[in-house]
Motif scaffolding. Structure first.
Motif, PDB file in Angstrom:
ATOM      1  N   TYR A  65       0.732  -1.150  -0.025  1.00 52.19           N
ATOM      2  CA  TYR A  65      -0.133   0.190   0.095  1.00 52.19           C
ATOM      3  C   TYR A  65       0.891   1.147   0.051  1.00 52.19           C
ATOM      4  O   TYR A  65       1.767   1.257   0.737  1.00 52.19           O
ATOM      5  CB  TYR A  65      -0.866  -0.081   1.163  1.00 52.19           C
ATOM      6  N   PHE A  66       0.597   2.272  -0.683  1.00 50.64           N
ATOM      7  CA  PHE A  66       1.277   3.437  -0.859  1.00 50.64           C
ATOM      8  C   PHE A  66       0.549   4.699  -0.611  1.00 50.64           C
ATOM      9  O   PHE A  66      -0.547   4.636  -1.452  1.00 50.64           O
ATOM     10  CB  PHE A  66       2.149   3.432  -2.327  1.00 50.64           C
ATOM     11  N   MET A  67       0.832   5.891  -0.290  1.00 54.72           N
ATOM     12  CA  MET A  67       0.194   7.103  -0.179  1.00 54.72           C
ATOM     13  C   MET A  67       0.947   8.094  -0.131  1.00 54.72           C
ATOM     14  O   MET A  67       2.310   8.024   0.257  1.00 54.72           O
ATOM     15  CB  MET A  67      -0.592   7.153   1.274  1.00 54.72           C
ATOM     16  N   ARG A  68       0.918   9.100  -1.140  1.00 51.13           N
ATOM     17  CA  ARG A  68       1.295  10.336  -1.213  1.00 51.13           C
ATOM     18  C   ARG A  68       0.401  11.504  -1.480  1.00 51.13           C
ATOM     19  O   ARG A  68      -0.449  11.549  -1.943  1.00 51.13           O
ATOM     20  CB  ARG A  68       2.419  10.210  -2.525  1.00 51.13           C
ATOM     21  N   VAL A  69       0.886  12.784  -0.984  1.00 44.88           N
ATOM     22  CA  VAL A  69       0.424  14.062  -0.954  1.00 44.88           C
ATOM     23  C   VAL A  69       1.411  15.154  -1.477  1.00 44.88           C
ATOM     24  O   VAL A  69       2.589  15.168  -0.919  1.00 44.88           O
ATOM     25  CB  VAL A  69      -0.347  14.462   0.072  1.00 44.88           C
ATOM     26  N   LEU A  82       7.273  21.998  -4.404  1.00 47.41           N
ATOM     27  CA  LEU A  82       6.397  21.210  -3.868  1.00 47.41           C
ATOM     28  C   LEU A  82       7.145  20.470  -2.745  1.00 47.41           C
ATOM     29  O   LEU A  82       8.273  19.753  -3.124  1.00 47.41           O
ATOM     30  CB  LEU A  82       5.698  20.359  -4.771  1.00 47.41           C
ATOM     31  N   LEU A  83       6.355  20.323  -1.803  1.00 45.24           N
ATOM     32  CA  LEU A  83       6.770  19.134  -0.479  1.00 45.24           C
ATOM     33  C   LEU A  83       5.727  18.008  -0.610  1.00 45.24           C
ATOM     34  O   LEU A  83       4.564  18.168  -0.790  1.00 45.24           O
ATOM     35  CB  LEU A  83       6.640  19.842   0.666  1.00 45.24           C
ATOM     36  N   GLY A  84       6.480  16.661  -0.769  1.00 43.96           N
ATOM     37  CA  GLY A  84       5.760  15.504  -1.033  1.00 43.96           C
ATOM     38  C   GLY A  84       6.063  14.450   0.029  1.00 43.96           C
ATOM     39  O   GLY A  84       6.897  13.590  -0.275  1.00 43.96           O
ATOM     40  N   PRO A  85       5.321  14.487   1.237  1.00 42.92           N
ATOM     41  CA  PRO A  85       5.500  13.321   2.004  1.00 42.92           C
ATOM     42  C   PRO A  85       4.775  12.016   1.560  1.00 42.92           C
ATOM     43  O   PRO A  85       3.819  12.202   1.099  1.00 42.92           O
ATOM     44  CB  PRO A  85       4.825  13.955   3.548  1.00 42.92           C
ATOM     45  N   ASN A  86       5.458  11.033   1.830  1.00 41.50           N
ATOM     46  CA  ASN A  86       4.720   9.689   1.249  1.00 41.50           C
ATOM     47  C   ASN A  86       5.241   8.640   2.316  1.00 41.50           C
ATOM     48  O   ASN A  86       6.049   8.727   2.916  1.00 41.50           O
ATOM     49  CB  ASN A  86       5.156   9.310  -0.162  1.00 41.50           C
TER      50      ASN A  86
END
Length: 307
Positions: A65-69, A82-86
Motif C-alpha cells: 500500500y502506498f500513499m503520497r500528497v 512542492l513538498l511531498g511526504p509519502n
C-alpha cells in the motif's frame, strides 16, 4: 531502481516527482495523463516462492500500500516548489504451512517513510529546470528503532525543453548517497505520433506507448521498473541486514479521469524479477509472475493568481 546498490531505485522516485512538478507549470504534451496531487495505491503480486537448504519450498504473496500528497510551498508564473511526504507499507503474506525456518518473515513490519522536495523553474515558454530531492527511512519498524535505520537521500537536476507541440526532450544527472555514492544520467523523451497516441519515456524508470481513447480514457502498454529495499535484522542475529528486489512490470494500464478532480488507474501484467534478496540463507525459487495494481488519485487543485 536498485541493482547492486540502492542508488538507481531513487531515480524512480526522482523522475516520478519531477513529472508531477512539471505538469503544474505546464510542460507536458497534449494527451498525457493528469498530475496526481493525492495518490492511494494497492499492489498485489502472488505466486512468489523461496526455500532454505533442506526445507520445502514456501509460497507467499507481496501486498503493498502506498500513499503520497503534494503540498505547494511556492507557485507562481516562474517557479513551483512542492513538498511531498509519502508512506509505503509492504507485507509478505505466506500461503504455505509446515516447517518454516524464517516464519518471522511473515511478521515483518516493512515500512518506508519518505519526503520529497522538488522545484521547477521556468526559463522561457518552452524550457524548464527541474530540481528534486528525496530522503527516506525504510525497514522493519516492528523490530528496529527509528535511529537504527540509515537515512538515504538523492539529489537531481534536469533540463527539459519542448522542441515542438509534439516533442519534449530532457536530460540531467542525479546523485544518490546510501551504501555508496552513485552518479547516473537521466533521460526524458515524450513524443506524440498523432492526436491520440504517443510515446512517454523516463529512463531508467519507464517506457510507455499511449493510446487516448477519449479525453478521459488512456490505455498504456508499458515497461516499468519497480525496486524495494528494506533494512532489517539478519536471520538469528541482531546485525543489520538488507532485503531488496528489482522487478520490471510488463503489461497494460488503464487511466480514467473522474471529472476534473479525481481519477483511477488500473494495471495488470507480468512482473519479471531481475534481482531478489530476501534474507541471508533464503534462496528465491519463483520470483516472477502476475502483478496487479489499483490506484486512486486526486488531481491538483486549481491555483488562481491575483491580477
Amino acid at each position: 531502481m536498485q541493482f547492486r546498490g540502492p542508488g538507481p531505485f531513487f531515480i524512480i522516485l526522482t523522475l516520478l516527482s519531477a513529472h508531477a512538478v512539471c505538469q503544474s507549470l505546464k510542460p507536458g504534451l497534449e494527451g498525457m495523463a493528469p498530475s496526481k496531487w493525492l495518490t492511494f495505491r494497492h499492489t498485489h503480486a502472488p505466486g512468489k516462492t523461496y526455500r532454505f537448504n533442506g526445507t520445502d519450498t514456501k509460497r507467499f504473496t507481496q501486498e503493498e500500500y502506498f500513499m503520497r500528497v503534494w503540498v505547494p510551498l511556492v507557485h507562481n508564473k516562474k517557479m513551483a516548489v512542492l513538498l511531498g511526504p509519502n508512506y509505503r507499507t509492504e507485507q509478505l503474506e505466506f500461503k504455505s504451512t509446515g516447517e518454516n525456518p524464517v516464519s518471522h518473515m511473515e511478521g515483518w513490519n516493512l515500512r518506508t517513510f519518505a519526503l520529497d522536495l522538488n522545484s521547477v523553474v521556468k526559463l522561457d515558454s518552452s524550457s524548464w529546470l527541474i530540481f528534486t530531492s528525496h530522503i527516506n527511512k525504510s525497514g522493519d519498524f516492528g523490530r528496529l528503532f527509528w535511529s537504527e535505520i540509515p537515512i538515504n537521500y538523492t539529489l537531481s537536476a534536469s533540463f527539459l525543453r519542448r522542441k515542438s507541440a509534439n516533442k519534449e526532450v530532457g536530460f540531467g544527472v542525479m546523485m544518490n548517497k546510501s551504501f555508496r555514492v552513485t552518479v547516473l544520467p537521466v533521460l526524458i523523451f515524450n513524443y506524440n505520433f498523432s492526436e491520440n497516441s504517443g510515446l512517454e519515456m523516463m529512463l531508467p524508470k519507464k517506457i510507455a506507448f499511449r493510446k487516448n481513447l477519449s479525453p478521459s480514457d488512456i490505455i498504456y502498454l508499458k515497461s516499468e521498473a519497480v525496486s524495494r529495499t528494506y533494512y532489517l535484522h539478519q536471520f538469528n542475529s541482531d546485525a543489520l541486514g538488507v532485503c531488496r528486489r528489482v522487478d520490471i512490470d510488463l503489461g497494460m494500464s488503464y487511466n480514467r479521469k473522474l471529472g476534473n478532480y479525481a481519477g483511477v488507474e488500473l494495471f495488470a501484467g507480468y512482473r519479471q524479477n531481475v534481482s531478489n534478496r530476501l534474507i541471508e540463507g533464503a534462496v528465491p525459487v519463483q520470483t516472477s509472475g502476475f502483478a496487479g495494481t489499483i490506484e486512486l488519485y486526486v488531481q491538483p487543485p486549481k491555483f488562481k493568481r491575483r491580477k
